[in-house]
Design a protein around this motif. Structure first.
Motif, PDB file in Angstrom:
ATOM      1  N   ARG A 169      53.692  37.296  93.909  1.00  0.00           N
ATOM      2  CA  ARG A 169      52.637  37.128  95.397  1.00  0.00           C
ATOM      3  C   ARG A 169      51.208  36.897  95.865  1.00  0.00           C
ATOM      4  O   ARG A 169      50.068  36.538  96.408  1.00  0.00           O
ATOM      5  CB  ARG A 169      53.474  36.375  96.680  1.00  0.00           C
ATOM      6  N   THR A 170      51.449  38.604  95.128  1.00  0.00           N
ATOM      7  CA  THR A 170      49.977  39.336  95.604  1.00  0.00           C
ATOM      8  C   THR A 170      49.589  39.805  94.274  1.00  0.00           C
ATOM      9  O   THR A 170      49.991  39.494  92.601  1.00  0.00           O
ATOM     10  CB  THR A 170      50.264  40.297  95.991  1.00  0.00           C
ATOM     11  N   PRO A 171      47.988  40.008  93.600  1.00  0.00           N
ATOM     12  CA  PRO A 171      47.193  40.708  92.806  1.00  0.00           C
ATOM     13  C   PRO A 171      48.087  42.542  92.759  1.00  0.00           C
ATOM     14  O   PRO A 171      48.572  42.740  90.786  1.00  0.00           O
ATOM     15  CB  PRO A 171      45.505  40.978  93.278  1.00  0.00           C
ATOM     16  N   VAL A 172      48.483  42.655  93.415  1.00  0.00           N
ATOM     17  CA  VAL A 172      49.401  44.067  93.398  1.00  0.00           C
ATOM     18  C   VAL A 172      50.368  43.774  92.777  1.00  0.00           C
ATOM     19  O   VAL A 172      50.969  44.849  92.073  1.00  0.00           O
ATOM     20  CB  VAL A 172      49.350  44.703  95.061  1.00  0.00           C
ATOM     21  N   ASP A 173      51.162  43.162  92.910  1.00  0.00           N
ATOM     22  CA  ASP A 173      52.458  42.581  92.314  1.00  0.00           C
ATOM     23  C   ASP A 173      52.361  42.080  90.914  1.00  0.00           C
ATOM     24  O   ASP A 173      53.179  42.666  90.443  1.00  0.00           O
ATOM     25  CB  ASP A 173      52.988  40.783  93.298  1.00  0.00           C
ATOM     26  N   ILE A 174      50.844  41.657  90.618  1.00  0.00           N
ATOM     27  CA  ILE A 174      50.923  41.113  89.427  1.00  0.00           C
ATOM     28  C   ILE A 174      50.740  42.604  88.713  1.00  0.00           C
ATOM     29  O   ILE A 174      51.269  42.444  87.230  1.00  0.00           O
ATOM     30  CB  ILE A 174      50.168  39.612  88.888  1.00  0.00           C
ATOM     31  N   ALA A 175      49.901  43.438  88.891  1.00  0.00           N
ATOM     32  CA  ALA A 175      49.468  43.928  88.148  1.00  0.00           C
ATOM     33  C   ALA A 175      50.879  44.931  87.691  1.00  0.00           C
ATOM     34  O   ALA A 175      50.796  46.014  86.903  1.00  0.00           O
ATOM     35  CB  ALA A 175      48.377  44.936  89.142  1.00  0.00           C
ATOM     36  N   SER A 176      52.111  45.594  89.133  1.00  0.00           N
ATOM     37  CA  SER A 176      53.163  46.351  88.925  1.00  0.00           C
ATOM     38  C   SER A 176      53.582  46.138  87.610  1.00  0.00           C
ATOM     39  O   SER A 176      54.257  46.363  87.366  1.00  0.00           O
ATOM     40  CB  SER A 176      53.214  46.035  89.899  1.00  0.00           C
ATOM     41  N   GLN A 177      54.227  44.444  87.516  1.00  0.00           N
ATOM     42  CA  GLN A 177      55.206  43.853  86.771  1.00  0.00           C
ATOM     43  C   GLN A 177      53.655  43.778  85.594  1.00  0.00           C
ATOM     44  O   GLN A 177      54.882  44.215  84.255  1.00  0.00           O
ATOM     45  CB  GLN A 177      55.028  42.334  87.363  1.00  0.00           C
ATOM     46  N   LEU A 178      52.569  44.085  85.375  1.00  0.00           N
ATOM     47  CA  LEU A 178      52.185  43.806  83.748  1.00  0.00           C
ATOM     48  C   LEU A 178      52.484  44.855  83.799  1.00  0.00           C
ATOM     49  O   LEU A 178      53.340  46.018  82.306  1.00  0.00           O
ATOM     50  CB  LEU A 178      50.590  43.291  83.913  1.00  0.00           C
ATOM     51  N   LEU A 179      52.551  46.651  84.622  1.00  0.00           N
ATOM     52  CA  LEU A 179      52.626  47.890  84.184  1.00  0.00           C
ATOM     53  C   LEU A 179      53.841  48.257  83.955  1.00  0.00           C
ATOM     54  O   LEU A 179      54.414  48.819  82.839  1.00  0.00           O
ATOM     55  CB  LEU A 179      51.629  49.045  85.604  1.00  0.00           C
ATOM     56  N   ARG A 180      55.107  47.566  84.902  1.00  0.00           N
ATOM     57  CA  ARG A 180      56.686  47.956  84.452  1.00  0.00           C
ATOM     58  C   ARG A 180      56.786  47.674  83.205  1.00  0.00           C
ATOM     59  O   ARG A 180      57.330  47.814  82.183  1.00  0.00           O
ATOM     60  CB  ARG A 180      56.802  47.191  85.428  1.00  0.00           C
ATOM     61  N   HIS A 181      56.561  46.142  82.774  1.00  0.00           N
ATOM     62  CA  HIS A 181      55.942  45.595  81.190  1.00  0.00           C
ATOM     63  C   HIS A 181      56.056  46.827  80.281  1.00  0.00           C
ATOM     64  O   HIS A 181      56.576  46.537  78.800  1.00  0.00           O
ATOM     65  CB  HIS A 181      55.363  44.257  81.489  1.00  0.00           C
ATOM     66  N   MET A 182      54.941  47.229  80.008  1.00  0.00           N
ATOM     67  CA  MET A 182      54.628  48.233  79.258  1.00  0.00           C
ATOM     68  C   MET A 182      54.918  49.244  79.167  1.00  0.00           C
ATOM     69  O   MET A 182      55.313  49.746  78.172  1.00  0.00           O
ATOM     70  CB  MET A 182      52.854  48.099  79.740  1.00  0.00           C
ATOM     71  N   ARG A 183      55.528  49.776  80.669  1.00  0.00           N
ATOM     72  CA  ARG A 183      55.971  50.890  80.946  1.00  0.00           C
ATOM     73  C   ARG A 183      57.516  50.653  79.912  1.00  0.00           C
ATOM     74  O   ARG A 183      57.971  51.029  78.983  1.00  0.00           O
ATOM     75  CB  ARG A 183      56.222  51.582  81.686  1.00  0.00           C
ATOM     76  N   GLU A 184      57.981  49.544  80.106  1.00  0.00           N
ATOM     77  CA  GLU A 184      59.368  49.588  79.773  1.00  0.00           C
ATOM     78  C   GLU A 184      59.589  48.793  78.139  1.00  0.00           C
ATOM     79  O   GLU A 184      60.235  48.697  77.215  1.00  0.00           O
ATOM     80  CB  GLU A 184      59.999  48.006  79.925  1.00  0.00           C
ATOM     81  N   SER A 185      58.434  48.290  77.334  1.00  0.00           N
ATOM     82  CA  SER A 185      57.681  48.320  76.244  1.00  0.00           C
ATOM     83  C   SER A 185      57.896  49.157  75.341  1.00  0.00           C
ATOM     84  O   SER A 185      57.635  49.124  73.964  1.00  0.00           O
ATOM     85  CB  SER A 185      56.566  47.106  76.137  1.00  0.00           C
ATOM     86  N   VAL A 186      57.265  50.361  75.581  1.00  0.00           N
ATOM     87  CA  VAL A 186      56.956  51.538  74.731  1.00  0.00           C
ATOM     88  C   VAL A 186      58.238  51.382  74.133  1.00  0.00           C
ATOM     89  O   VAL A 186      59.611  52.191  74.303  1.00  0.00           O
ATOM     90  CB  VAL A 186      57.065  52.346  75.988  1.00  0.00           C
ATOM     91  N   ASP A 187      57.826  51.788  72.718  1.00  0.00           N
ATOM     92  CA  ASP A 187      58.611  52.098  71.966  1.00  0.00           C
ATOM     93  C   ASP A 187      58.317  53.459  71.518  1.00  0.00           C
ATOM     94  O   ASP A 187      59.415  53.309  69.802  1.00  0.00           O
ATOM     95  CB  ASP A 187      59.072  50.963  71.058  1.00  0.00           C
ATOM     96  N   ASP A 188      57.576  54.085  71.489  1.00  0.00           N
ATOM     97  CA  ASP A 188      57.462  55.510  70.851  1.00  0.00           C
ATOM     98  C   ASP A 188      57.893  56.667  71.563  1.00  0.00           C
ATOM     99  O   ASP A 188      58.543  56.724  72.808  1.00  0.00           O
ATOM    100  CB  ASP A 188      56.128  55.637  71.158  1.00  0.00           C
TER     101      ASP A 188
END
Length: 792
Positions: free
Chosen positions: A119-138
């Motif tokens: 519901r907020t730009p902060v929510d969207i940014a945190s969702q994206l950052l969490r996705h990037m963190r969890e997608s790290v395969d290195d």
């Protein structure tokens, strides 16, 4: 391989430290985001810093993740997969599709139609950052102790920076001193990456005392900062920020939107036989645009690459050169519109780029579809604040994907002919520049507790007092910083019974007011008492002041935080913020339904102030649904239709308003502009019968003059200025028409009087009454007087 001095210094310290270290840096971008990992291996004694690669749906891997979040039902999707949802009929921006949200971070704005957690730009940014963190395969990156360093534009103000920190904290579950999120300005990060990865280029560009302009033209922002290179903190790379632009929501995405609205939609309408005024703002902006944005971006990239290849081969770029794509079917209100062979030519690209590349940019540019400000607007602002001319710039560091456009590079080379232009690689290398710089900064902070590049105060900051100013910080001082001892001030006058309002004003460079607040001192107040001033500045250059009454320890001290006082927000964004806040109030039921009509009307007028006339028409329609087709709203609709070129629609709106002198006048004015003089005269005569004002006589004179009736025209102009008009009692509309009539009559004295009155009215509208009184500084050696000796 040649090592840079920065890499060698960091390597030597890491080898001495002797332990493995891993840190990550994140470039949270408006359109694309990246993550980099810096890793020191003590066994081999090597230091590596690379961007992580994220798997794509087509089996490839890329360093850039589109900053897009979508909801497929209840399933959140991210990046390229989410981007593929853009343009699908079921997807609606700010409900189940979220992009360009960084432009709204830090503002009081929510996506009310979205589910919880989105519901907020902060929510969207945190969702994206969490996705990037969890997608790290290195495997190495997975050993990093998050969160590391997140980058922000240099022009971000305090609220935007704090919102970015909140987003990262939510994504990484950071809530303690050990997990503190650190921010780094994007130009600083680009500096670090340049020094680390391209020592040959850096050697010439980043020499001592060089003025370097960092031009970060990305997908959604145009961020310009000017640095003077120096060395601080025992050899760390230092860069004093001399000037930065205001926050500019201008980027490659705006070029894509310009292609959609200037090139593709006109072709779509023509190919399908649709009238140019048949589509509303809502149709174009919310329905058609999302379906064509990806096409526009592909056309731009392909044509840009082709132009770059021809230029590199010293081949001529012809006007006939173009890029094309496959046929596209667009859904519009249940009707399928086919766009056959969408294309973009060199001529079309150069035409739509004219405003983006205007070397003498107007104060405001753009419409409801595209932010068309020139990329030189932030450059001019930064140069002005740095007190520099283009010839004072020694180097230009190009960052951001939009810097790859050949016309952009050519325009910069022309603006800075004596400067060295440095582009940090191809599109993929450029995308990773900021993230790599952030990762190296994070590694240094993690292992040594010190930054690689030291942030410094960007301006001379002082507190204004009666006799001048009290210094707080010098330009170039390292931050964070704080006062070492209190500065003693005193009230400017005695007041036995009434409280005194002290004006607390922070100024930059001795003259520019960058922060103001008021401190109310309860009576009694005397010039004998002492006020203690203490301050501190954090590494985001946000200043906090504390003033206390030493002789009244029970009085609450004055505390005020100025969000990044040396940063300036664009005054033109005030109206946009007002629009966002009103939309937010409507969504959250803070405005009663009975007041919707008035709110929509105000919204329309604000949109018109920004030149967004199609959007203004949309809200006039909503206002009419609430308040009915009033003469006032019909007149507004006529004006806005006229602004977009819909002459017939405007005349129809004026006619629907019925017998009202205002709309009769506007109809006459529109006819006159289009050389329909008989119809213009009839309309103005009708207006004069209802309300014989000076403005109407002036327009009637103009019409008669165009019809060749010079003597009759002169009589009308004389009627417009007849008698001894009291200019102070007339509004600017009447004064403007009177001035025109006086000029046509060669009455210079009256012209000058009217101009002076209009100037006075304009100045009066801008004048704000000063509140509060400045304090005075207590000079060294000045003795305190007894409290009772000066009481009146």
């Amino acid at each position: 391989m040649k090592h840079s001095d920065l890499e060698l210094r960091l390597l030597n310290r890491l080898r001495t430290h002797g332990k493995a270290a891993v840190a990550i840096g994140i470039d949270l971008g408006t359109t694309k985001s990246s993550v980099a990992c810096a890793h020191f291996d003590p066994e081999s004694g090597t230091l590596a810093c690379e961007c992580l690669r994220f798997p794509q749906s087509d089996g490839t891997e890329r360093v850039a993740v589109p900053s897009v979040v979508a909801l497929d039902g209840e399933r959140p999707v991210f990046g390229a997969e989410a981007l593929a949802f853009r343009g699908k009929p079921a997807m609606r921006a700010e409900r189940n599709l979220f992009y360009d949200t960084k432009n709204l971070i830090g503002l009081r704005y929510t996506y009310a139609g979205a589910p919880q957690g989105f519901r907020t730009p902060v929510d969207i940014a945190s969702q994206l950052l969490r996705h990037m963190r969890e997608s790290v395969d290195d495997p190495i990156a997975r050993r990093a102790n998050p969160p590391g360093v997140v980058t922000v534009p240099a022009s971000f103000h305090g609220a935007q920076r704090l919102a970015t920190v909140r987003a990262a904290e939510k994504a990484f579950d950071a809530n303690g001193a050990k997990d503190t999120i650190r921010l780094l300005d994007e130009p600083y990060a680009a500096f670090v990456d340049l020094k680390f990865r391209s020592p040959e280029k850096a050697e010439a560009l980043l020499r001592e005392d060089a003025n370097v302009l960092v031009f970060d033209f990305g997908g959604g922002t145009c961020d310009v900062a000017i640095f003077r290179v120096d060395t601080v903190r025992g050899g760390a790379l230092g860069a004093r920020l001399l000037g930065t632009s205001r926050y500019h929501r201008l980027g490659g995405g705006d070029i894509d939107r310009a292609i959609v609205h200037d090139v593709l939609i006109p072709k779509l309408l023509k190919q399908n036989g649709v009238d140019r005024y048949a589509m509303s703002w809502d149709d174009k902006r919310r329905r058609i645009e999302p379906q064509l944005l990806s096409v526009a971006e592909r056309l731009k990239v392909v044509l840009s690459n082709r132009m770059g290849e021809y230029r590199a081969a010293s081949a001529g770029i012809t006007d006939a050169m173009e890029s094309s794509s496959v046929d596209v079917t667009i859904d519009w209100n249940g009707r399928a519109l086919k766009l056959e062979r969408p294309s973009l030519s060199v001529v079309e690209l150069h035409t739509l780029l004219k405003l983006f590349l205007d070397p003498d940019p107007p104060p405001e540019a753009g419409d409801e579809f595209v932010q068309r400000s020139s990329m030189f607007a932030p450059i001019v602002q930064a140069l002005f604040r740095a007190h520099l001319e283009p010839e004072d710039i020694h180097g230009v560091l190009l960052c951001g994907s939009s810097s790859l456009l050949p016309p952009v590079q050519a325009a910069l080379a022309k603006k800075f002919p004596d400067a060295q232009l440095v582009l940090l690689g191809d599109a993929e290398q450029l995308q990773g520049t900021v993230a790599r710089g952030a990762a190296l900064q994070a590694l240094s902070l993690q292992v040594f507790g010190e930054p690689l590049i030291a942030p410094v105060c960007s301006a001379e900051l002082s507190l204004r007092v009666v006799s001048g100013s009290v210094p707080l910080m010098r330009a170039g001082d390292a931050v964070p910083n704080a006062s070492r001892a209190s500065t003693l001030l005193r009230p400017p006058r005695d007041s036995k019974h009434a409280p005194t309002e002290i004006a607390v004003e922070v100024i930059a460079d001795g003259q520019r007011l960058v922060g103001r607040s008021l401190w109310n001192l309860p009576a009694p107040v005397t010039t004998a008492e002492r006020l203690a001033l203490d301050w501190k500045m954090d590494d985001n250059q946000c200043v906090e002041l504390r003033l206390s009454r030493l002789d009244h320890p029970d009085t609450e001290p004055f505390l005020h935080r100025f969000d990044a006082p040396i940063m300036h927000r664009d005054p033109g964004q005030l109206v946009r913020c007002r629009l966002l806040e009103r939309e937010e109030a409507i969504r959250n039921d803070e405005i009663p339904r009975s007041e919707f009509g008035t709110a929509f009307e105000q919204h329309a007028r604000d949109c018109a102030t920004l030149g967004e006339y199609e959007k203004a028409l949309h809200f006039v329609t909503l206002a009419m649904q609430e308040k009915g087709s009033t003469q006032y709203l019909l007149n507004l609709r006529g004006i806005y239709r006229e602004k977009i070129g819909d002459r017939d629609g405007a005349l129809d709106s004026y006619a629907q308003a019925g017998e009202w002198s205002t709309t009769r006048f506007n109809a006459g004015l529109l006819h006159w502009k289009n050389d329909h003089f008989v119809a213009a005269l009839a309309a103005v005569d009708s207006a004069l019968e209802m309300d014989p004002t000076r403005a109407y006589h002036a327009l009637r004179g103009d019409i008669l003059d165009k019809m060749g009736k010079k003597d009759e025209a002169r009589l009308e102009w004389q009627d417009a200025v007849a008698g001894t008009p009291d200019c102070a009692q007339l509004d600017d509309f009447e004064l403007g028409w009177m001035e025109r009539a006086a000029r046509l009559l060669n009455d210079t004295a009256l012209c000058d009087r009217i101009k002076q009155e209009r100037k006075l009215k304009a100045n009066s509208a801008r004048t704000v009454a000063r509140q509060g009184e400045l304090p005075e500084v207590v000079e060294a050696g000045e003795k305190a007087l007894p409290l009772a000796s000066k009481v009146a």
